[in-house]
Motif scaffolding. Sequence first.
Motif, short mmCIF file in Angstrom:
data_model
loop_
_atom_site.label_atom_id
_atom_site.label_comp_id
_atom_site.label_asym_id
_atom_site.label_seq_id
_atom_site.Cartn_x
_atom_site.Cartn_y
_atom_site.Cartn_z
N ALA A 54 0.84 -1.20 0.00
CA ALA A 54 0.00 0.00 0.00
C ALA A 54 0.88 1.25 0.00
O ALA A 54 1.98 1.26 0.56
CB ALA A 54 -0.89 0.00 1.23
N VAL A 55 0.38 2.30 -0.67
CA VAL A 55 1.13 3.57 -0.75
C VAL A 55 0.52 4.54 0.26
O VAL A 55 -0.61 4.99 0.10
CB VAL A 55 1.03 4.15 -2.18
N SER A 56 1.27 4.83 1.29
CA SER A 56 0.78 5.74 2.33
C SER A 56 1.02 7.18 1.88
O SER A 56 2.14 7.55 1.51
CB SER A 56 1.52 5.45 3.64
N VAL A 57 -0.04 7.96 1.88
CA VAL A 57 0.04 9.33 1.35
C VAL A 57 -0.45 10.34 2.39
O VAL A 57 -1.60 10.30 2.80
CB VAL A 57 -0.79 9.46 0.05
N GLU A 58 0.42 11.22 2.75
CA GLU A 58 0.01 12.30 3.65
C GLU A 58 -0.71 13.36 2.80
O GLU A 58 -0.14 13.87 1.83
CB GLU A 58 1.25 12.90 4.31
N MET A 59 -1.96 13.64 3.15
CA MET A 59 -2.72 14.60 2.34
C MET A 59 -2.34 16.01 2.80
O MET A 59 -2.92 16.57 3.72
CB MET A 59 -4.23 14.35 2.49
N ARG A 60 -1.36 16.58 2.11
CA ARG A 60 -0.74 17.82 2.58
C ARG A 60 -1.54 19.09 2.28
O ARG A 60 -1.26 20.13 2.84
CB ARG A 60 0.63 17.97 1.93
N TYR A 61 -2.45 18.98 1.33
CA TYR A 61 -3.08 20.23 0.86
C TYR A 61 -4.56 20.34 1.24
O TYR A 61 -5.27 21.17 0.68
CB TYR A 61 -2.91 20.33 -0.66
N PRO A 66 0.83 6.22 -15.18
CA PRO A 66 1.45 5.19 -16.01
C PRO A 66 1.82 3.95 -15.18
O PRO A 66 2.45 4.06 -14.12
CB PRO A 66 2.70 5.90 -16.56
N GLU A 67 1.39 2.80 -15.63
CA GLU A 67 1.63 1.49 -15.02
C GLU A 67 0.84 1.21 -13.74
O GLU A 67 0.90 0.10 -13.22
CB GLU A 67 3.13 1.26 -14.72
N THR A 68 0.16 2.20 -13.18
CA THR A 68 -0.47 2.00 -11.87
C THR A 68 -1.84 2.66 -11.75
O THR A 68 -2.01 3.81 -12.19
CB THR A 68 0.42 2.63 -10.76
N TYR A 69 -2.77 1.92 -11.15
CA TYR A 69 -3.98 2.54 -10.60
C TYR A 69 -3.77 2.62 -9.11
O TYR A 69 -3.21 1.70 -8.50
CB TYR A 69 -5.20 1.65 -10.81
N LEU A 70 -4.24 3.70 -8.51
CA LEU A 70 -4.29 3.76 -7.05
C LEU A 70 -5.75 3.85 -6.65
O LEU A 70 -6.45 4.79 -7.06
CB LEU A 70 -3.52 4.98 -6.53
N PHE A 71 -6.20 2.87 -5.88
CA PHE A 71 -7.56 2.90 -5.33
C PHE A 71 -7.46 3.31 -3.87
O PHE A 71 -6.37 3.50 -3.33
CB PHE A 71 -8.21 1.53 -5.48
N GLY A 72 -8.63 3.43 -3.22
CA GLY A 72 -8.66 3.89 -1.84
C GLY A 72 -8.13 2.85 -0.85
O GLY A 72 -7.62 1.79 -1.25
#
Lengths: 58, 513
Positions: free
Chosen positions: A25-32, B481-487
């Motif tokens: 999973a890509v953890s993203v800090e919602m900065r804005y 490109p190359e990726t979807y990010l879902f919730g």
Amino acid sequence: MEKQATFGNVALAKKMATQFGTKKAVSVEMRYSKEVRSFIRKVEEAHRKAAVNDLVFG
Amino acid sequence: MPNLDDHRKVVSEKHKIFALNQPFSIFEFIETNFGGCDSIRRVFSLARSAKAVSLILEVIPPFGIILEENEDISSKFPTYAPGALIRASFWSVPIPEADNPPLSSDNFIGYAILKEDPILHPSCVWHVFEAVFPKYNHHHNCVPRPKKYQVRVLQKILETEGVLYCQQNQLNKACAQVALRSLLSRMVDDGDISYRTINRLAEPERPGFIWGKGLSIKQMRRVVTELGFKYNDVNYDEGGAKARRNLPYQKYAYAGLESGGGALLGFTLLGRPGKHIIPIYGHTFNKDTWVPDANLAYFQLGKHLGYIPSENWTSSFLAHDDNFGPNYCVPRLYIDKKNVGYVMEIFRPGIKSSGVNAEALAVSILYSILDNHADLTNPWVARLKKWADDKSVILRSQAMKKEEYITHLRSIEDWEGNREKAEICDSLGKGLPNFIWVVEISTPQLFPANERKIGEIVLDATKEITSKKSYNSLFVLARLPETYLFGGVIKKKAPEFTPIESQIKSHSSLIRV
């Protein structure tokens, strides 16, 4: 037990991950978030004020 | 489903066919038959530009919403007696003089219903009740979601595509009513909307108002709401210089176009009293527009948040001006912002959020992802990150049905010819909300020159975007490109996006509707 907060459509995310596989999973800090909220508040304020001075177009 | 087009399909009482080739003079013909009406001149001029060689003039009886209009005028002006009613159709081929000549939609350029109301000003008793002409046939001119209108000519029902032009008569309709009919007739279930309905819906806001003097903002809002549409608007007379600076009218107008609902633009006419309003329904896309400096084109949402809106490549809005006729290009920067009093962005049915807000939310999500997304192995993601750091990302928002997005996703291929897996498109088709905002992500050169993009942020358009509610449920997906990010779940205040592999590895074409 407290329900965990979610971002986006988690059911869709799970379904897609199950069907097509996923990576870490890509953890993203919602900065804005504050800036967006402040901008949308300006849009809302303008919308609210739009009919105060009820201009006529004819 | 009812369709308010009886007035277009009424059988004519008599007709005459004219060859328009030289030396036929349209100027002389209009002066002889219709006085000095500018809008009628414009209609014939559009036909001439579209290389019309034949004109069929039919005398038609008032029917449907025209009969209704005559009844309404009579109720206010007891001495009113309707004058002539003419259906004028224009053709790209010679039409032989016969009772039932061969007619085909392929050769049908457009039509106008010309109405004589003898109690109007003696210098111009005629007006254009309605006209439909296709957009000027130039690939720079874009009209999102035009409507197909059916009209009878002699014995045949034909079809033409465009956006309805309507003119005021200052009896039962002014510029506000005709502008509303132009835009809303494309979207209402009945296929059109009568002036009786518009005036009836507007009445409670100003009981006893004079129809021929127009509508107020509250009345226009009420008409739009009662017909089931959402909108976003700004009254610049109220918001002042701050609103003109922070919320430029061009942004709202463009958002209305890209959602397919169009926009109303109200302004002061130089040297004339009162305020005028026109419907905006399209735009030009000028790929060679000079946008040399990102700072000039930049839209600053907040201190750290901004982007280049795709509207910078719009030189003109396509609009009708009921005083002068249909299908004009109104230069985007021509109307001085100081003279603009009002703008209303109208949302298509099913769309509940403004394109202005959707774009703001999308850019905040995109920049957050790029700030945190460590995987820059794909060169286009790496380039996008750099462009984002340089504040030169271009965004273009489109409101659409999920089926339209899936069709687009199935159709695109990246620069190397890769296409998305059909199974991914199938699954997305089942999981997306019915209406979405698709905010396309591109960059200078790639956007204007190649008309291509790097990906998109997709948001749920069936929910409102307000400052009081969380934005968490509005995000649907990001495609890079190359990726979807879902919730995903939120841990320590940070959403955990779920990545899924995409077969699209570089840039692909923009959405076309």
